[in-house]
Design a protein around this motif. Structure first.
Motif, PDB file in Angstrom:
ATOM      1  N   VAL A  51       8.087  -1.572   6.968  1.00  0.00           N
ATOM      2  CA  VAL A  51       6.692  -1.817   6.083  1.00  0.00           C
ATOM      3  C   VAL A  51       6.406  -3.373   6.533  1.00  0.00           C
ATOM      4  O   VAL A  51       4.977  -3.661   6.483  1.00  0.00           O
ATOM      5  CB  VAL A  51       7.459  -2.120   4.866  1.00  0.00           C
ATOM      6  N   ALA A  52       7.055  -4.290   7.077  1.00  0.00           N
ATOM      7  CA  ALA A  52       6.871  -5.459   7.295  1.00  0.00           C
ATOM      8  C   ALA A  52       5.775  -5.370   8.718  1.00  0.00           C
ATOM      9  O   ALA A  52       4.937  -6.562   8.626  1.00  0.00           O
ATOM     10  CB  ALA A  52       7.868  -6.443   7.717  1.00  0.00           C
ATOM     11  N   LEU A  53       6.207  -4.953   9.640  1.00  0.00           N
ATOM     12  CA  LEU A  53       5.255  -4.735  10.564  1.00  0.00           C
ATOM     13  C   LEU A  53       4.160  -3.710  10.389  1.00  0.00           C
ATOM     14  O   LEU A  53       3.022  -4.057  11.162  1.00  0.00           O
ATOM     15  CB  LEU A  53       6.179  -4.040  11.749  1.00  0.00           C
ATOM     16  N   LEU A  54       3.973  -2.996   9.639  1.00  0.00           N
ATOM     17  CA  LEU A  54       2.909  -2.138   9.342  1.00  0.00           C
ATOM     18  C   LEU A  54       1.753  -2.897   8.609  1.00  0.00           C
ATOM     19  O   LEU A  54       0.648  -2.484   8.795  1.00  0.00           O
ATOM     20  CB  LEU A  54       3.303  -1.027   8.051  1.00  0.00           C
ATOM     21  N   VAL A  55       2.039  -3.979   7.903  1.00  0.00           N
ATOM     22  CA  VAL A  55       1.216  -4.776   7.300  1.00  0.00           C
ATOM     23  C   VAL A  55       0.037  -5.425   8.217  1.00  0.00           C
ATOM     24  O   VAL A  55      -1.118  -5.165   7.876  1.00  0.00           O
ATOM     25  CB  VAL A  55       1.780  -6.058   6.600  1.00  0.00           C
ATOM     26  N   PRO A  56       0.534  -5.987   9.161  1.00  0.00           N
ATOM     27  CA  PRO A  56      -0.602  -6.735  10.379  1.00  0.00           C
ATOM     28  C   PRO A  56      -1.227  -5.491  10.764  1.00  0.00           C
ATOM     29  O   PRO A  56      -2.526  -5.566  11.385  1.00  0.00           O
ATOM     30  CB  PRO A  56       0.112  -7.666  11.339  1.00  0.00           C
ATOM     31  N   LEU A  57      -0.663  -4.470  11.204  1.00  0.00           N
ATOM     32  CA  LEU A  57      -1.248  -3.255  11.974  1.00  0.00           C
ATOM     33  C   LEU A  57      -2.665  -2.606  11.217  1.00  0.00           C
ATOM     34  O   LEU A  57      -3.648  -2.333  11.482  1.00  0.00           O
ATOM     35  CB  LEU A  57      -0.342  -2.273  12.173  1.00  0.00           C
ATOM     36  N   VAL A  58      -2.117  -2.617   9.523  1.00  0.00           N
ATOM     37  CA  VAL A  58      -3.533  -2.017   8.701  1.00  0.00           C
ATOM     38  C   VAL A  58      -4.385  -3.160   8.462  1.00  0.00           C
ATOM     39  O   VAL A  58      -5.618  -2.596   8.368  1.00  0.00           O
ATOM     40  CB  VAL A  58      -2.656  -1.666   7.434  1.00  0.00           C
ATOM     41  N   VAL A  59      -3.934  -4.258   8.358  1.00  0.00           N
ATOM     42  CA  VAL A  59      -4.920  -5.572   8.352  1.00  0.00           C
ATOM     43  C   VAL A  59      -6.054  -5.519   9.398  1.00  0.00           C
ATOM     44  O   VAL A  59      -7.293  -5.600   9.334  1.00  0.00           O
ATOM     45  CB  VAL A  59      -4.328  -6.803   8.087  1.00  0.00           C
ATOM     46  N   THR A  60      -5.414  -5.270  10.428  1.00  0.00           N
ATOM     47  CA  THR A  60      -6.323  -5.324  11.725  1.00  0.00           C
ATOM     48  C   THR A  60      -7.209  -4.278  11.984  1.00  0.00           C
ATOM     49  O   THR A  60      -8.301  -4.369  12.239  1.00  0.00           O
ATOM     50  CB  THR A  60      -5.250  -5.174  13.096  1.00  0.00           C
ATOM     51  N   ASN A  61      -6.642  -2.914  11.572  1.00  0.00           N
ATOM     52  CA  ASN A  61      -7.657  -1.714  11.734  1.00  0.00           C
ATOM     53  C   ASN A  61      -7.650  -0.940  10.393  1.00  0.00           C
ATOM     54  O   ASN A  61      -6.809   0.094  10.408  1.00  0.00           O
ATOM     55  CB  ASN A  61      -7.396  -0.909  12.829  1.00  0.00           C
ATOM     56  N   PRO A  62      -8.220  -1.289   9.194  1.00  0.00           N
ATOM     57  CA  PRO A  62      -7.903  -0.632   8.121  1.00  0.00           C
ATOM     58  C   PRO A  62      -8.399   0.798   7.870  1.00  0.00           C
ATOM     59  O   PRO A  62      -7.871   1.378   7.266  1.00  0.00           O
ATOM     60  CB  PRO A  62      -8.578  -1.530   7.014  1.00  0.00           C
ATOM     61  N   HIS A  63      -9.350   0.982   8.632  1.00  0.00           N
ATOM     62  CA  HIS A  63     -10.189   2.393   8.463  1.00  0.00           C
ATOM     63  C   HIS A  63     -10.056   3.150   9.866  1.00  0.00           C
ATOM     64  O   HIS A  63      -9.469   4.137  10.038  1.00  0.00           O
ATOM     65  CB  HIS A  63     -11.368   2.280   7.913  1.00  0.00           C
ATOM     66  N   ARG A  64     -10.851   2.528  10.777  1.00  0.00           N
ATOM     67  CA  ARG A  64     -10.907   3.149  12.078  1.00  0.00           C
ATOM     68  C   ARG A  64     -10.498   2.302  13.141  1.00  0.00           C
ATOM     69  O   ARG A  64     -10.272   1.131  12.970  1.00  0.00           O
ATOM     70  CB  ARG A  64     -12.605   3.666  12.363  1.00  0.00           C
TER      71      ARG A  64
END
Length: 233
Positions: A51-64
């Motif tokens: 979960v901790a590593l997932l956060v920056p990845l989603v923030v960088t590319n939230p949709h596409r």
């Protein structure tokens, strides 16, 4: 970080983030739900780490998936590699529980085996998706001549000379690129058939990864699930 501009020679749509996120959340949820008898509090370390590593990845590319940096790329690869390693260790723990500790909780053992098997499929699907041809952003945004060498050959990569309705979906005609669902199906079929079925591995690293995945699936099926059914019988 500004979105990358897709190369003018490319026409394939960029990939959505949500399929990989949903798959990862499912894998982490499976770990959280594992029976305490087979994997104690250590499983929550995997969940928190993911979960901790997932956060920056989603923030960088939230949709596409249109943004790329070396930092987020290696974080993503580290996350997936950690999940793969954790799952292999869990398989070992299940074998120890079965062979050494003499666990006779058939229902718990069967549930744990199914959870680990599904998580294994998702983990390898994510790993293939992150590594093949430079990753999801590079695959759709970069000119084909600049793409890294492919690790997997899909049927669409060689179907351009087939009949019209088949060739219409090929890489040459449609600028087709594999998506997460393609890697998920490849990982699923590898775990069920214990060999490559849909996509063929081209690189040594993918041959080794698919061999490891197939072996893990075989161990879970032949030893853990078979033993659970035997106890139930």
């Amino acid at each position: 970080m500004e979105p990358m501009q897709q190369h003018p020679s490319r026409s394939t749509p960029t990939e959505h983030r949500w399929p990989s996120v949903v798959a990862l959340v499912v894998a982490l949820a499976l770990y959280a739900a594992l029976p305490n008898d087979f994997l104690g509090s250590q499983r929550f370390v995997v969940v928190v780490f993911g979960v901790a590593l997932l956060v920056p990845l989603v923030v960088t590319n939230p949709h596409r998936l249109t943004r790329r940096s070396s930092f987020t790329k290696w974080i993503s690869i580290a996350l997936v590699c950690g999940l793969v390693v954790a799952n292999q260790l869990t398989i070992v723990l299940l074998i120890i529980a079965l062979a050494v500790d003499g666990v006779d909780d058939a229902h718990g053992l069967l549930l744990a085996a199914v959870q680990v098997w599904v998580a294994n499929v998702i983990a390898f699907a994510l790993l293939y998706w992150e590594l093949d041809r430079g990753g999801p952003v590079t695959r759709t945004m970069t000119a084909r001549v600049d793409l890294p060498a492919a690790d997997l050959r899909f049927p669409q990569d060689v179907d351009d000379d087939a009949v019209t309705e088949v060739a219409a979906r090929s890489s040459v005609v449609r600028d087709w690129m594999p998506r997460f669902v393609d890697y998920f199906y490849t990982a699923l079929s590898t775990s069920m058939a214990f060999s490559a079925t849909d996509a063929m591995p081209l690189s040594p690293r993918f041959k080794l990864l698919m061999a490891l995945q197939a072996f893990g699936g075989f161990v879970i099926l032949a030893l853990v699930i078979a033993r659970s059914v035997s106890i139930l019988g």
